[in-house]
Write a protein that holds these residues in place. Structure first.
Motif, PDB file in Angstrom:
ATOM      1  N   HIS A  60      10.174   2.542  -0.251  1.00  0.00           N
ATOM      2  CA  HIS A  60       9.272   1.384  -0.335  1.00  0.00           C
ATOM      3  C   HIS A  60       7.814   1.837  -0.245  1.00  0.00           C
ATOM      4  O   HIS A  60       6.967   1.392  -1.030  1.00  0.00           O
ATOM      5  N   LEU A  61       7.537   2.712   0.698  1.00  0.00           N
ATOM      6  CA  LEU A  61       6.167   3.201   0.859  1.00  0.00           C
ATOM      7  C   LEU A  61       5.698   3.985  -0.366  1.00  0.00           C
ATOM      8  O   LEU A  61       4.571   3.820  -0.828  1.00  0.00           O
ATOM      9  N   ASN A  62       6.576   4.821  -0.887  1.00  0.00           N
ATOM     10  CA  ASN A  62       6.198   5.669  -2.017  1.00  0.00           C
ATOM     11  C   ASN A  62       6.206   4.965  -3.357  1.00  0.00           C
ATOM     12  O   ASN A  62       5.661   5.505  -4.325  1.00  0.00           O
ATOM     13  N   HIS A  63       6.793   3.798  -3.425  1.00  0.00           N
ATOM     14  CA  HIS A  63       6.811   3.066  -4.692  1.00  0.00           C
ATOM     15  C   HIS A  63       6.005   1.777  -4.583  1.00  0.00           C
ATOM     16  O   HIS A  63       4.943   1.647  -5.165  1.00  0.00           O
ATOM     17  N   CYS A  64       6.510   0.837  -3.836  1.00  0.00           N
ATOM     18  CA  CYS A  64       5.914  -0.503  -3.774  1.00  0.00           C
ATOM     19  C   CYS A  64       4.519  -0.494  -3.146  1.00  0.00           C
ATOM     20  O   CYS A  64       3.587  -1.082  -3.693  1.00  0.00           O
ATOM     21  N   VAL A  65       4.398   0.171  -1.993  1.00  0.00           N
ATOM     22  CA  VAL A  65       3.113   0.178  -1.300  1.00  0.00           C
ATOM     23  C   VAL A  65       2.090   1.010  -2.079  1.00  0.00           C
ATOM     24  O   VAL A  65       0.940   0.606  -2.228  1.00  0.00           O
ATOM     25  N   ARG A  66       2.537   2.131  -2.595  1.00  0.00           N
ATOM     26  CA  ARG A  66       1.626   2.965  -3.387  1.00  0.00           C
ATOM     27  C   ARG A  66       1.124   2.202  -4.614  1.00  0.00           C
ATOM     28  O   ARG A  66      -0.060   2.218  -4.932  1.00  0.00           O
ATOM     29  N   GLN A  67       2.038   1.530  -5.291  1.00  0.00           N
ATOM     30  CA  GLN A  67       1.668   0.744  -6.477  1.00  0.00           C
ATOM     31  C   GLN A  67       0.700  -0.383  -6.098  1.00  0.00           C
ATOM     32  O   GLN A  67      -0.286  -0.628  -6.790  1.00  0.00           O
ATOM     33  N   ALA A  68       0.949  -1.040  -4.992  1.00  0.00           N
ATOM     34  CA  ALA A  68       0.080  -2.125  -4.540  1.00  0.00           C
ATOM     35  C   ALA A  68      -1.291  -1.596  -4.133  1.00  0.00           C
ATOM     36  O   ALA A  68      -2.308  -2.268  -4.356  1.00  0.00           O
ATOM     37  N   VAL A  70      -2.899   0.768  -5.479  1.00  0.00           N
ATOM     38  CA  VAL A  70      -3.666   0.984  -6.708  1.00  0.00           C
ATOM     39  C   VAL A  70      -4.268  -0.338  -7.180  1.00  0.00           C
ATOM     40  O   VAL A  70      -5.416  -0.387  -7.614  1.00  0.00           O
ATOM     41  N   GLN A  71      -3.488  -1.421  -7.042  1.00  0.00           N
ATOM     42  CA  GLN A  71      -3.985  -2.749  -7.427  1.00  0.00           C
ATOM     43  C   GLN A  71      -5.065  -3.227  -6.468  1.00  0.00           C
ATOM     44  O   GLN A  71      -6.010  -3.908  -6.861  1.00  0.00           O
ATOM     45  N   GLY A  72      -4.897  -2.888  -5.194  1.00  0.00           N
ATOM     46  CA  GLY A  72      -5.878  -3.284  -4.188  1.00  0.00           C
ATOM     47  C   GLY A  72      -5.825  -4.754  -3.836  1.00  0.00           C
ATOM     48  O   GLY A  72      -4.910  -5.484  -4.211  1.00  0.00           O
ATOM     49  N   GLY A  73      -6.801  -5.198  -3.093  1.00  0.00           N
ATOM     50  CA  GLY A  73      -6.953  -6.610  -2.728  1.00  0.00           C
ATOM     51  C   GLY A  73      -5.803  -7.165  -1.924  1.00  0.00           C
ATOM     52  O   GLY A  73      -5.207  -6.482  -1.095  1.00  0.00           O
ATOM     53  N   GLU A  74      -5.499  -8.441  -2.190  1.00  0.00           N
ATOM     54  CA  GLU A  74      -4.451  -9.148  -1.455  1.00  0.00           C
ATOM     55  C   GLU A  74      -3.082  -8.525  -1.635  1.00  0.00           C
ATOM     56  O   GLU A  74      -2.273  -8.510  -0.708  1.00  0.00           O
ATOM     57  N   VAL A  75      -2.800  -8.039  -2.837  1.00  0.00           N
ATOM     58  CA  VAL A  75      -1.496  -7.419  -3.106  1.00  0.00           C
ATOM     59  C   VAL A  75      -1.287  -6.232  -2.164  1.00  0.00           C
ATOM     60  O   VAL A  75      -0.233  -6.095  -1.544  1.00  0.00           O
ATOM     61  N   ALA A  76      -2.296  -5.385  -2.046  1.00  0.00           N
ATOM     62  CA  ALA A  76      -2.202  -4.226  -1.157  1.00  0.00           C
ATOM     63  C   ALA A  76      -2.069  -4.662   0.301  1.00  0.00           C
ATOM     64  O   ALA A  76      -1.246  -4.115   1.048  1.00  0.00           O
ATOM     65  N   ASP A  77      -2.856  -5.653   0.683  1.00  0.00           N
ATOM     66  CA  ASP A  77      -2.792  -6.158   2.060  1.00  0.00           C
ATOM     67  C   ASP A  77      -1.399  -6.694   2.386  1.00  0.00           C
ATOM     68  O   ASP A  77      -0.863  -6.434   3.470  1.00  0.00           O
ATOM     69  N   GLU A  78      -0.805  -7.431   1.460  1.00  0.00           N
ATOM     70  CA  GLU A  78       0.534  -7.998   1.672  1.00  0.00           C
ATOM     71  C   GLU A  78       1.579  -6.901   1.829  1.00  0.00           C
ATOM     72  O   GLU A  78       2.430  -6.966   2.724  1.00  0.00           O
ATOM     73  N   LYS A  79       1.540  -5.894   0.948  1.00  0.00           N
ATOM     74  CA  LYS A  79       2.535  -4.818   1.008  1.00  0.00           C
ATOM     75  C   LYS A  79       2.379  -3.987   2.277  1.00  0.00           C
ATOM     76  O   LYS A  79       3.370  -3.563   2.875  1.00  0.00           O
TER      77      LYS A  79
END
Length: 93
Positions: A60-68, A70-79
């Motif tokens: 999860h950390l290496n895929h979902c969180v890393r991807q989020a 890169v997007q930054g903002g709320e998406v990153a904060d949520e992940k």
């Protein structure tokens, strides 16, 4: 696509092995085996489940969180919050 897609077969194999361990524990109780032996097997099953949980968390950390991230903002904060909550649950168990 989930972060564990590459490890899916390995996760399923581990979970099936754990399922077999739990069935064996049930059989031990049915067969009136010694309490300490049953507790030992329960401890082994718990450890095996935690191992699978850590594998999933790592994915999860290496895929979902890393991807989020890169997007930054709320998406990153949520992940990040989601991952932090998952880690807190694992630590409590």
């Amino acid at each position: 696509m989930h972060g564990y897609d590459e490890d899916k077969a390995r996760v399923i194999a581990r979970l099936r092995r754990i399922e077999g361990q739990v069935r064996a524990i049930t059989q031990m109780v049915e067969d009136d085996k010694y309490c300490i032996d049953i507790l030992t097997q329960i401890s082994a099953s718990n450890s095996a489940l935690k191992s699978v949980a850590l594998l999933l968390l790592d994915d999860h950390l290496n895929h979902c969180v890393r991807q989020a991230s890169v997007q930054g903002g709320e998406v990153a904060d949520e992940k990040l919050a989601e991952a932090s909550a998952a880690i807190a649950r694992l630590v409590k168990s």
